[in-house]
Design a protein around this motif. Structure first.
Motif, PDB file in Angstrom:
ATOM      1  N   ALA A 216       0.830  -1.206   0.000  1.00 28.90           N
ATOM      2  CA  ALA A 216       0.000   0.000   0.000  1.00 28.90           C
ATOM      3  C   ALA A 216       0.865   1.257   0.000  1.00 28.90           C
ATOM      4  O   ALA A 216       1.878   1.333   0.694  1.00 28.90           O
ATOM      5  N   GLY A 217       0.463   2.212  -0.810  1.00 26.68           N
ATOM      6  CA  GLY A 217       1.153   3.495  -0.851  1.00 26.68           C
ATOM      7  C   GLY A 217       2.310   3.563  -1.813  1.00 26.68           C
ATOM      8  O   GLY A 217       2.904   4.630  -1.998  1.00 26.68           O
ATOM      9  N   LEU A 218       2.647   2.435  -2.437  1.00 26.67           N
ATOM     10  CA  LEU A 218       3.774   2.411  -3.371  1.00 26.67           C
ATOM     11  C   LEU A 218       3.275   2.198  -4.791  1.00 26.67           C
ATOM     12  O   LEU A 218       2.268   1.531  -5.019  1.00 26.67           O
ATOM     13  N   VAL A 219       3.992   2.738  -5.742  1.00 32.03           N
ATOM     14  CA  VAL A 219       3.784   2.447  -7.166  1.00 32.03           C
ATOM     15  C   VAL A 219       5.085   1.840  -7.661  1.00 32.03           C
ATOM     16  O   VAL A 219       6.090   2.540  -7.848  1.00 32.03           O
ATOM     17  N   ILE A 220       5.074   0.517  -7.857  1.00 33.86           N
ATOM     18  CA  ILE A 220       6.295  -0.235  -8.152  1.00 33.86           C
ATOM     19  C   ILE A 220       6.169  -0.902  -9.510  1.00 33.86           C
ATOM     20  O   ILE A 220       5.103  -1.422  -9.867  1.00 33.86           O
ATOM     21  N   TYR A 221       7.268  -0.913 -10.232  1.00 35.67           N
ATOM     22  CA  TYR A 221       7.338  -1.643 -11.491  1.00 35.67           C
ATOM     23  C   TYR A 221       8.083  -2.967 -11.286  1.00 35.67           C
ATOM     24  O   TYR A 221       8.893  -3.110 -10.362  1.00 35.67           O
ATOM     25  N   SER A 222       7.798  -3.904 -12.158  1.00 38.03           N
ATOM     26  CA  SER A 222       8.402  -5.231 -12.036  1.00 38.03           C
ATOM     27  C   SER A 222       9.924  -5.155 -12.032  1.00 38.03           C
ATOM     28  O   SER A 222      10.597  -5.849 -11.258  1.00 38.03           O
ATOM     29  N   ALA A 223      10.480  -4.306 -12.883  1.00 36.66           N
ATOM     30  CA  ALA A 223      11.934  -4.200 -12.993  1.00 36.66           C
ATOM     31  C   ALA A 223      12.575  -3.593 -11.751  1.00 36.66           C
ATOM     32  O   ALA A 223      13.803  -3.630 -11.609  1.00 36.66           O
ATOM     33  N   GLU A 243      11.494   6.498  -4.559  1.00 34.15           N
ATOM     34  CA  GLU A 243      10.806   6.903  -5.786  1.00 34.15           C
ATOM     35  C   GLU A 243       9.436   6.236  -5.877  1.00 34.15           C
ATOM     36  O   GLU A 243       8.442   6.870  -6.274  1.00 34.15           O
ATOM     37  N   ALA A 244       9.359   4.944  -5.508  1.00 36.54           N
ATOM     38  CA  ALA A 244       8.079   4.239  -5.530  1.00 36.54           C
ATOM     39  C   ALA A 244       7.094   4.877  -4.559  1.00 36.54           C
ATOM     40  O   ALA A 244       5.896   5.009  -4.857  1.00 36.54           O
ATOM     41  N   ALA A 245       7.599   5.299  -3.388  1.00 34.38           N
ATOM     42  CA  ALA A 245       6.736   5.965  -2.419  1.00 34.38           C
ATOM     43  C   ALA A 245       6.276   7.328  -2.932  1.00 34.38           C
ATOM     44  O   ALA A 245       5.107   7.714  -2.759  1.00 34.38           O
ATOM     45  N   ALA A 246       7.176   8.052  -3.593  1.00 37.16           N
ATOM     46  CA  ALA A 246       6.818   9.364  -4.138  1.00 37.16           C
ATOM     47  C   ALA A 246       5.752   9.229  -5.224  1.00 37.16           C
ATOM     48  O   ALA A 246       4.823  10.057  -5.304  1.00 37.16           O
ATOM     49  N   ARG A 247       5.875   8.210  -6.049  1.00 41.51           N
ATOM     50  CA  ARG A 247       4.853   7.981  -7.070  1.00 41.51           C
ATOM     51  C   ARG A 247       3.505   7.700  -6.411  1.00 41.51           C
ATOM     52  O   ARG A 247       2.447   8.124  -6.897  1.00 41.51           O
ATOM     53  N   GLY A 248       3.552   6.914  -5.329  1.00 39.24           N
ATOM     54  CA  GLY A 248       2.319   6.606  -4.626  1.00 39.24           C
ATOM     55  C   GLY A 248       1.652   7.855  -4.071  1.00 39.24           C
ATOM     56  O   GLY A 248       0.424   8.021  -4.175  1.00 39.24           O
ATOM     57  N   VAL A 257      -6.044   5.711  -9.124  1.00 40.54           N
ATOM     58  CA  VAL A 257      -5.920   4.345  -8.610  1.00 40.54           C
ATOM     59  C   VAL A 257      -4.796   3.703  -9.413  1.00 40.54           C
ATOM     60  O   VAL A 257      -5.019   3.212 -10.521  1.00 40.54           O
ATOM     61  N   PRO A 258      -3.567   3.748  -8.921  1.00 39.81           N
ATOM     62  CA  PRO A 258      -2.434   3.324  -9.748  1.00 39.81           C
ATOM     63  C   PRO A 258      -2.369   1.810  -9.927  1.00 39.81           C
ATOM     64  O   PRO A 258      -2.417   1.051  -8.960  1.00 39.81           O
ATOM     65  N   LEU A 259      -2.258   1.405 -11.177  1.00 39.31           N
ATOM     66  CA  LEU A 259      -2.088  -0.005 -11.518  1.00 39.31           C
ATOM     67  C   LEU A 259      -0.759  -0.170 -12.257  1.00 39.31           C
ATOM     68  O   LEU A 259      -0.444   0.622 -13.157  1.00 39.31           O
ATOM     69  N   THR A 260       0.015  -1.168 -11.889  1.00 38.29           N
ATOM     70  CA  THR A 260       1.239  -1.504 -12.604  1.00 38.29           C
ATOM     71  C   THR A 260       1.260  -3.007 -12.872  1.00 38.29           C
ATOM     72  O   THR A 260       0.355  -3.739 -12.476  1.00 38.29           O
ATOM     73  N   MET A 261       2.294  -3.430 -13.581  1.00 38.00           N
ATOM     74  CA  MET A 261       2.511  -4.849 -13.892  1.00 38.00           C
ATOM     75  C   MET A 261       1.271  -5.475 -14.530  1.00 38.00           C
ATOM     76  O   MET A 261       0.645  -4.862 -15.389  1.00 38.00           O
ATOM     77  N   GLY A 262       0.901  -6.687 -14.110  1.00 40.32           N
ATOM     78  CA  GLY A 262      -0.216  -7.366 -14.754  1.00 40.32           C
ATOM     79  C   GLY A 262      -1.540  -6.665 -14.601  1.00 40.32           C
ATOM     80  O   GLY A 262      -2.420  -6.759 -15.470  1.00 40.32           O
ATOM     81  N   GLN A 263      -1.709  -5.944 -13.490  1.00 42.58           N
ATOM     82  CA  GLN A 263      -2.941  -5.193 -13.304  1.00 42.58           C
ATOM     83  C   GLN A 263      -3.077  -4.102 -14.368  1.00 42.58           C
ATOM     84  O   GLN A 263      -4.165  -3.872 -14.907  1.00 42.58           O
TER      85      GLN A 263
END
Length: 609
Positions: A216-223, A243-248, A257-263
């Motif tokens: 929760a609160g993070l926007v993370i990419y698979s890489a 950086e992931a927290a800042a994106r969140g 509603v941020p979605l990354t990866m398969g979502q």
């Protein structure tokens, strides 16, 4: 524990999700039984609702194209067919859309695509063809390999132009065999950029959940997970986490509603279908393929408990996933031990599309194989090991307490070795051994360094802990002297920086999920600090890779090579273009989407007589 008699390696009673199919009278095919039921009432039935962004009553029982499955292959096929001017419907067995793609990290392996070329990746068609041929060998006809390579870039451009999806290069994620000619040590794989889930409206609630949710609160990419794994000991890892927290925070402030990866991948394709007015019928499992005069002319599907025929004027594309959740099919086609609980594939993937094709004469291939990877059978669900077995300070041993493989090798290769060796001596389960130094430094699944593992992991027999190597050996049932000798030998390799037994660290790929702060070899570190841990390792998978044999146009073939008119297959319902191997991250999704795109183009270009 006696690993040979371990109940966790014995599949339990067949459950509804793993049942192979209905019982049928001797001498009758499953298709004949179900077709009889479907047509018993006479005429075409259309009693369901369709689950688009709006929900009008199901108004049509005939389309140009019927697509079975709402994973990446199916939704790409449907989007392309709709954009080629064909009326199209997607039917989906599950109450959610997205299938295994929505659960995945969503790497997409497509050489020469616009994303990597814009980033300056020095790819070329000649390099890609040479590399794919070297990896796949003679398992797959050259025409299919060429069809994948020539259509993949156009598919990515099409998806970007006809959906909200955008992609990022997974820089540094090496091809799996980068030392082969044409292999890319810095990688060819791409993944979706962040997608705002608000674009899906009410359909967001029907998106199949991720395999492991993003914190929760993070926007993370698979890489980026490779850096989060080592954030406790690496400055770049700390920066990536920040950086992931800042994106969140930015997404929250923007009301996204941020979605990354398969979502993001599944959500973006679904949004594209909504914009193209393609209905997606959830809770609508395939029962059978409708055939007239040797041609597939539609499907029989269940809607609201009633079998309904949906006709296809131009073609049916089966993209319903593999058979990883079907205990009967796995027992029939694959080596033992095997289980439906070790996969991370979608629970609805029970091989329905493959069986339906087989029953009308489709040839099958690669049914013995899967998109394998070492997995830990945790009590909630199997955990597919990527970084954990590669990070320095870990080894894998068989039941004799001996190493048997390069632990950092491509995950599919590791399981192939497990099965090959298990035919001679017990290698399933294997055991991954680490020490407390490893636990102090690295994230494990979603357990931060220094934090204890859940008691349920120990209670289930998936994890063991002891203050000495000999004590750990006793708990997992391997010879203590042999395990101590193995650890001592490996520690010597770590000190010298070279694995003389299995070459761990010799390939650029081996260093992707490692710790650059460890020298002289980022793959190798001694196991020395008690307590020591052992994790049970079983043959997990991302899905099965065997299915219907198709040609370069994604048409399904009979055993004699003849085309079954009107029937196409893509994704894990078809025999993989990767054969028994795996070129790089996304070698599942890349071909799946490409051959869905190819199937739609062939249908559009070749109307039936």
């Amino acid at each position: 524990m006696d690993a040979v008699s371990d109940p966790a390696l014995t599949p339990g009673p067949t459950s509804p999700e793993s049942a192979r199919g209905p019982v049928r009278p001797a001498g009758f095919s499953r298709r004949a039984v179900l077709r009889g039921a479907a047509y018993a009432g006479g005429g075409l039935l259309s009693t369901g609702l369709f689950s688009g962004l709006a929900t009008p009553a199901f108004a049509a029982a005939e389309y140009d194209v019927v697509v079975v499955g709402s994973g990446a292959a199916g939704m790409t096929a449907a989007l392309r067919a709709a954009k080629r001017g064909l009326s199209t419907v997607v039917i989906e067995k599950a109450p959610t859309f997205g299938g295994s793609a929505a659960r995945s990290g969503a790497g997409v392996w497509i050489p020469n695509n616009q994303v990597i070329l814009a980033a300056g990746v020095p790819d070329s068609p000649a390099k890609a063809a040479a590399y794919l041929s070297a990896v796949v060998g003679g398992d797959v006809p050259a025409a299919r390999q060429n069809a994948f390579l020539s259509n993949g870039p156009a598919m990515i451009s099409f998806v970007v132009g006809n959906s909200p999806l955008r992609f990022r290069w997974m820089e540094g994620y090496s091809d799996y065999y980068p030392e082969l000619y044409g292999g890319m040590p810095n990688g060819r794989s791409i993944e979706p950029a962040m997608l705002d889930g608000n674009l899906l409206g009410a359909e967001l609630a029907r998106l199949n959940p991720s395999y492991i949710p993003v914190p929760a609160g993070l926007v993370i990419y698979s890489a980026e997970y490779k850096w989060l794994n080592i954030a406790a000991v690496n400055a770049r890892g700390v920066a990536v986490a920040a950086e992931a927290a800042a994106r969140g925070v930015a997404a929250s402030l923007a009301g996204q509603v941020p979605l990354t990866m398969g979502q993001a991948l599944a959500g973006g394709l679904r949004a594209g279908l909504a914009a193209a007015n393609v209905p997606v019928l959830l809770n609508t499992p395939l029962v059978d393929l409708a055939v007239e005069s040797g041609r597939v002319v539609g499907v029989v599907a269940t809607q609201n408990g009633t079998n309904t025929t949906i006709r296809a004027r131009r073609g049916v594309v089966v993209a319903a996933g593999g058979f990883e959740r079907n205990a009967g099919m796995r027992a029939e086609f694959q080596a033992q031990p095997i289980g439906t609980s070790w996969t991370v594939g979608a629970r609805e993937n029970t091989g329905d599309g493959i069986e339906a094709g087989e029953e009308i004469g489709a040839a099958l291939a690669l049914m013995d194989d899967s998109w394998w990877g070492p997995a830990i059978p945790l009590p909630d669900q199997a955990y597919f090991c990527l970084a954990e077995r590669t990070l320095p300070g870990s080894i894998m041993v068989n039941q004799a307490g001996q190493r048997f493989v390069n632990e950092a090798a491509p995950y599919s290769d590791v399981v192939h070795v497990m099965y090959e060796r298990n035919a001679v001596s017990p290698h399933i389960p294997a055991w991954m051994i680490v020490d407390q130094n490893y636990r102090n430094r690295y994230l494990f699944r979603d357990i931060a360094p220094l934090l204890p593992f859940p008691d349920s992991w120990y209670d289930s027999g998936a994890v063991f802990k002891a203050s000495t190597i000999q004590g750990l050996a006793a708990k997992i049932g391997v010879p203590g002297a042999a395990l101590a000798s193995t650890v001592s030998r490996f520690n010597g390799f770590a000190l010298r920086g070279r694995d003389a037994d299995f070459g761990r660290g010799d390939s650029a790929y081996d260093h992707y999920f490692t710790d650059p702060g460890v020298i002289p070899n980022s793959c190798l570190a001694a196991l020395w600090l008690p307590p020591f841990y052992a994790f049970k390792i079983v043959p997990g998978d991302l899905g099965t890779k065997g299915g219907m044999v198709t040609d370069a146009s994604a048409r399904v073939l009979r055993a004699n090579g003849a085309v079954i008119p009107g029937l196409y297959a893509a994704g894990n319902s078809s025999a993989a273009v990767m054969g028994h191997s795996y070129t790089g991250s996304g070698a599942t999704l890349g071909p799946a989407m490409t051959f869905g795109y190819v199937a739609a183009n062939h249908i559009a270009d070749n109307p039936p007589a």
